[in-house]
Design a protein around this motif. Structure first.
Motif, PDB file in Angstrom:
ATOM      1  N   VAL A 229       0.856  -1.185   0.000  1.00  0.00           N
ATOM      2  CA  VAL A 229       0.000   0.000   0.000  1.00  0.00           C
ATOM      3  C   VAL A 229       0.891   1.233   0.000  1.00  0.00           C
ATOM      4  N   LYS A 230       0.270   2.369  -0.252  1.00  0.00           N
ATOM      5  CA  LYS A 230       0.956   3.654  -0.150  1.00  0.00           C
ATOM      6  C   LYS A 230       0.706   4.254   1.228  1.00  0.00           C
ATOM      7  N   LEU A 231       1.711   4.913   1.762  1.00  0.00           N
ATOM      8  CA  LEU A 231       1.610   5.614   3.041  1.00  0.00           C
ATOM      9  C   LEU A 231       1.952   7.083   2.825  1.00  0.00           C
ATOM     10  N   THR A 232       1.167   7.958   3.418  1.00  0.00           N
ATOM     11  CA  THR A 232       1.447   9.396   3.292  1.00  0.00           C
ATOM     12  C   THR A 232       1.959   9.988   4.591  1.00  0.00           C
ATOM     13  N   VAL A 247       9.565  -1.100   4.029  1.00  0.00           N
ATOM     14  CA  VAL A 247       9.047   0.214   3.658  1.00  0.00           C
ATOM     15  C   VAL A 247      10.053   0.889   2.738  1.00  0.00           C
ATOM     16  N   ILE A 248       9.565   1.351   1.578  1.00  0.00           N
ATOM     17  CA  ILE A 248      10.418   1.970   0.559  1.00  0.00           C
ATOM     18  C   ILE A 248       9.874   3.363   0.233  1.00  0.00           C
ATOM     19  N   PRO A 249      10.751   4.405   0.224  1.00  0.00           N
ATOM     20  CA  PRO A 249      12.136   4.410   0.690  1.00  0.00           C
ATOM     21  C   PRO A 249      12.208   4.319   2.213  1.00  0.00           C
ATOM     22  N   ASP A 250      13.372   4.095   2.727  1.00  0.00           N
ATOM     23  CA  ASP A 250      13.566   3.899   4.160  1.00  0.00           C
ATOM     24  C   ASP A 250      13.178   5.163   4.926  1.00  0.00           C
ATOM     25  N   PRO A 251      12.106   5.123   5.729  1.00  0.00           N
ATOM     26  CA  PRO A 251      11.650   6.342   6.418  1.00  0.00           C
ATOM     27  C   PRO A 251      12.577   6.786   7.552  1.00  0.00           C
ATOM     28  N   GLY A 267       5.333  10.122  -0.394  1.00  0.00           N
ATOM     29  CA  GLY A 267       4.856   9.040   0.448  1.00  0.00           C
ATOM     30  C   GLY A 267       5.759   7.829   0.356  1.00  0.00           C
ATOM     31  N   PHE A 268       5.300   6.737   0.930  1.00  0.00           N
ATOM     32  CA  PHE A 268       6.096   5.522   1.046  1.00  0.00           C
ATOM     33  C   PHE A 268       5.265   4.313   0.603  1.00  0.00           C
ATOM     34  N   GLU A 269       5.962   3.260   0.201  1.00  0.00           N
ATOM     35  CA  GLU A 269       5.313   1.993  -0.111  1.00  0.00           C
ATOM     36  C   GLU A 269       5.598   1.006   1.015  1.00  0.00           C
ATOM     37  N   ARG A 270       4.535   0.391   1.514  1.00  0.00           N
ATOM     38  CA  ARG A 270       4.695  -0.658   2.523  1.00  0.00           C
ATOM     39  C   ARG A 270       4.493  -2.015   1.866  1.00  0.00           C
ATOM     40  N   HIS A 271       5.496  -2.878   1.998  1.00  0.00           N
ATOM     41  CA  HIS A 271       5.452  -4.206   1.388  1.00  0.00           C
ATOM     42  C   HIS A 271       5.525  -5.281   2.462  1.00  0.00           C
ATOM     43  N   THR A 272       4.793  -6.375   2.233  1.00  0.00           N
ATOM     44  CA  THR A 272       4.980  -7.555   3.066  1.00  0.00           C
ATOM     45  C   THR A 272       6.065  -8.421   2.438  1.00  0.00           C
ATOM     46  N   ARG A 273       6.623  -9.278   3.250  1.00  0.00           N
ATOM     47  CA  ARG A 273       7.635 -10.187   2.725  1.00  0.00           C
ATOM     48  C   ARG A 273       6.996 -11.203   1.788  1.00  0.00           C
TER      49      ARG A 273
END
Length: 525
Positions: A229-232, A247-251, A267-273
Motif C-alpha cells: 500500500v501507499k503511506l502518506t 518500507v520503501i524508501p527507508d523512512p 509518500g512511502f510503499e509498505r510491502h509484506t515479505r
C-alpha cells in the motif's frame, strides 16, 4: 490478441504517448522519440518520478484491473440453450431456479448467491468502503473475506508481546457483517499472510471477533509479490518498519526524511515479505499441516487457502496440500482481475489468466477425485463481473466449484452507491442518476425493500445489494434457458467453445462438434 494494452502508456498510470497510437508494438515508444518532449509516457514519467511510475493512480481513490487482451477468455465460450427438459409446473418461471450453494466439509457455510467478495485488506479503498461491503455481504447472504495486514495498518491497534490484542478497525469490519447477518446465510472470513501470522491476527479474530472462517494466503492473481500500500505519513511508515514490514524508501534514513519534508517524496510503499514454500515436499507438507492444525486448535471450524496465478506445479501443490489437510475451501485467483494496489505491468504480464488456470484446476481436481482423494470446495476468481461469468465458471469447474470470487466489481457497486448517497445528501444528484429522481428511495431500485428488512444501512450496501440482485436474476435466466434448475447441476456440457484454441486449452467441445451425433440421430430418424 487485441490492442487493448499498449506498453508504455495507460490511463491507469496517467501516461500517454506524444504520437498517440503511432507507437512500436513491442516497446510502446513513439515511432520518433523527440528531444524536447517533457515525458508524457511511462519511460518519461519514470525519468522524474522513478518507482512511482510503476503503480496506477490516483492511489486510494481507484481500483485497477489488467488491461491485457488474453488469447482465450470467457468470451470464447457460449452457454447452451435447449427446448427440451423439465416440464413440471414449478419450472414454468426462471425465477424458480435455485442459485443457493453450501461450502465447507459439513456444508455449514450457506450462500444465497454463489459469490464471495475476496481479500479486502489494508488498502485505503477497502477501508473507506468496508462498512458498505460488510453489511452488503450480510444482507445479500454471501461471503466476504477480510484481507491481509489490516490489524498492523490500524494506528489504534494494541500489540502486546508481539501479538495483536485489540484492533478497532478489525472490530468495525466484523461488526458491519455480524450486525446485519440474517438466517445464518453468508459468512465473514479473516485472511492472513506471514505478517498477520506473526502478529497472531487469526487467533485474535477467532477468539475475540467470532470469525466464521480463517484463510491462509499464498498469493493472488494481480501480483506475485506480497501485499503493498501507499503511506502518506512518515510516522506510520516508521511504525510499520519497526513491526517488520519492508518500507520503501527507508523512512528512518536522514536523506529520505529531508526529501519528505521538502515535498520531493510524497509518500512511502509498505510491502509484506514474499511468501515462500519450501521446495522439498516433505518440509513444505509438514509446515503447512502444522499451520492448519494450529488454526484448528485455536478454534477454526473452517479453514480456507487462497493461491494466486503461479506456475502450474504451484497450483498442483495448492490443490494437493488442500487435499491432504482437508482444507474446506480453496480460492484460486487467475490473472486479469483487479486490485487496490499492484504494479501495473505485473498485473498485465505475469501468471495464468483465469480461463487457463480454471482449465488446469479442473484437470488436477479430477485427477485426485478419480483416485478417491478428497477435493476441497473451489472458488474461482480473476476478473469476473457478470452472470455469464458465474455460469461459465461453474461449467468449467463442475462439479468442484461452489462459488466465484468478485471483489473489484463489488467494490465498484459499493462506491457508486456511496457516491449517489453523498450526492443526494448534498442535493447535487448528477445525470444520468437524476433521471430516476432526487431521493435514495426514488433512485435505488431496492431501497425500500432493503430498508424495510434491514433498517438503516449505507447506500453503498444498497448499491452492492442491487448489483448482486441483477447478477442473481441474470444467472437464473441463463440457467432456465439451459434447463438447469440448480446452480450445482451445471456441467461442462452446458457450454461450448467458439474457437478451437479454447477447446485445446479447456477440453470443452467446439461448437461445430457439439451435439453432432445427437443431431445426426434426429435427422436420420
Amino acid at each position: 490478441m487485441g490492442s487493448l494494452f499498449i506498453p508504455n502508456k495507460s490511463r491507469a498510470t496517467g501516461t500517454w504517448t506524444r504520437l498517440g497510437d503511432e507507437v512500436l508494438p513491442q516497446s510502446g515508444m513513439c515511432v520518433t522519440c523527440l528531444d524536447g518532449c517533457p515525458g508524457y509516457c511511462e519511460i518519461g514519467k519514470s525519468a522524474y518520478r522513478g518507482p512511482e511510475a510503476i503503480y496506477p493512480v490516483p492511489f486510494g481513490e481507484i481500483t485497477a484491473g489488467a488491461q491485457k487482451d488474453f488469447p482465450v477468455d470467457f468470451s470464447h465460450f457460449n452457454i447452451t440453450g435447449s427446448i427440451t427438459g423439465h416440464h413440471q409446473k414449478e419450472y414454468d418461471l426462471f425465477t424458480n431456479a435455485c442459485i443457493e450453494t453450501k461450502m465447507g466439509r459439513d456444508g455449514g457455510l450457506k450462500l444465497r448467491i454463489p459469490i464471495i467478495c475476496t481479500g479486502l485488506g489494508s488498502t485505503k479503498i477497502a477501508q473507506t468502503h468496508f462498512e458498505s461491503l460488510g453489511s452488503g455481504a450480510a444482507i445479500c447472504g454471501t461471503g466476504i473475506v477480510l484481507g491481509e495486514n489490516v490489524a498492523a495498518m490500524d494506528d489504534d491497534s494494541t500489540i502486546t508481546d508481539g501479538n495483536v490484542t485489540n484492533s478497532p478497525e478489525l472490530v468495525r469490519r466484523f461488526k458491519s457483517f455480524k450486525d446485519n447477518q440474517k438466517d445464518g446465510y453468508g459468512f465473514i472470513a479473516i485472511q492472513a499472510n506471514q505478517e498477520d501470522w506473526r502478529l497472531g491476527v487469526l487467533p485474535y479474530s477467532l477468539e475475540k471477533l467470532g470469525a466464521d472462517a480463517v484463510e491462509l494466503k499464498w498469493g493472488q492473481g494481480a501480483k506475485n509479490i506480497g501485499g503493498e500500500v501507499k503511506l502518506t505519513s512518515i510516522e506510520k511508515a516508521i511504525r510499520l518498519k519497526k513491526l517488520g514490514y519492508v518500507v520503501i524508501p527507508d523512512p528512518e534514513d536522514a536523506l529520505t526524511q529531508q526529501a519528505f519534508k521538502n515535498g520531493t517524496i510524497k509518500g512511502f510503499e509498505r510491502h509484506t515479505r514474499i511468501c515462500a514454500i519450501p521446495d522439498a515436499m516433505s518440509r513444505a507438507f509438514d509446515g503447512f499441516m502444522n499451520n492448519v492444525q494450529h488454526l484448528r486448535d485455536a478454534g477454526a471450524k473452517y479453514v480456507f487457502l487462497k493461491t494466486g496465478s503461479y506456475r502450474p506445479s504451484d497450483l498442483a501443490r495448492a490443490i494437493k496440500f488442500a487435499s491432504w489437510a482437508r482444507i474446506d475451501v480453496l480460492t484460486i485467483d487467475g490473472s486479469g482481475g483487479g486490485t487496490g494496489m499492484s504494479p501495473w505491468r505485473m498485473m498485465n504480464e505475469w501468471g495464468l489468466p483465469t480461463v487457463y488456470i480454471a482449465a488446469l484446476t479442473y484437470e488436477y481436481c479430477k485427477r485426485l477425485a478419480d483416485r478417491g482423494e478428497y477435493v476441497p470446495d473451489i472458488v474461482l476468481a480473476g476478473g469476473l463481473v457478470s452472470e455469464d461469468h458465474i455460469y461459465k465458471s461453474f461449467a468449467l469447474l463442475s462439479p468442484f466449484i461452489k462459488a466465484v470470487g468478485m471483489s473489484r466489481s463489488t467494490i465498484c457497486a459499493a462506491m457508486v452507491g456511496n457516491t449517489i448517497g453523498k450526492a443526494v445528501a448534498e442535493g447535487k444528484v448528477p445525470k444520468p442518476v437524476s433521471e430516476y429522481g432526487s431521493s435514495t428511495d426514488q433512485i435505488f431500485y431496492y431501497s425500500q425493500k432493503v430498508k424495510d428488512r434491514f433498517g438503516n444501512i449505507p447506500t453503498g450496501a444498497i448499491g452492492m445489494y442491487s448489483y448482486y440482485q441483477r447478477l442473481a436474476t441474470g444467472l437464473r435466466q441463463l440457467m432456465a434457458g439451459s434447463r438447469r434448475w440448480s446452480v450445482n447441476d451445471i456441467t461442462r456440457d452446458d457450454i461450448f467453445t467458439l474457437t478451437r484454441e479454447a477447446t485445446d486449452i479447456t477440453g470443452i467441445t467446439y461448437i461445430m462438434d457439439y451435439d453432432k451425433e445427437q443431431a445426426e440421430r434426429v435427422l436420420d430418424a
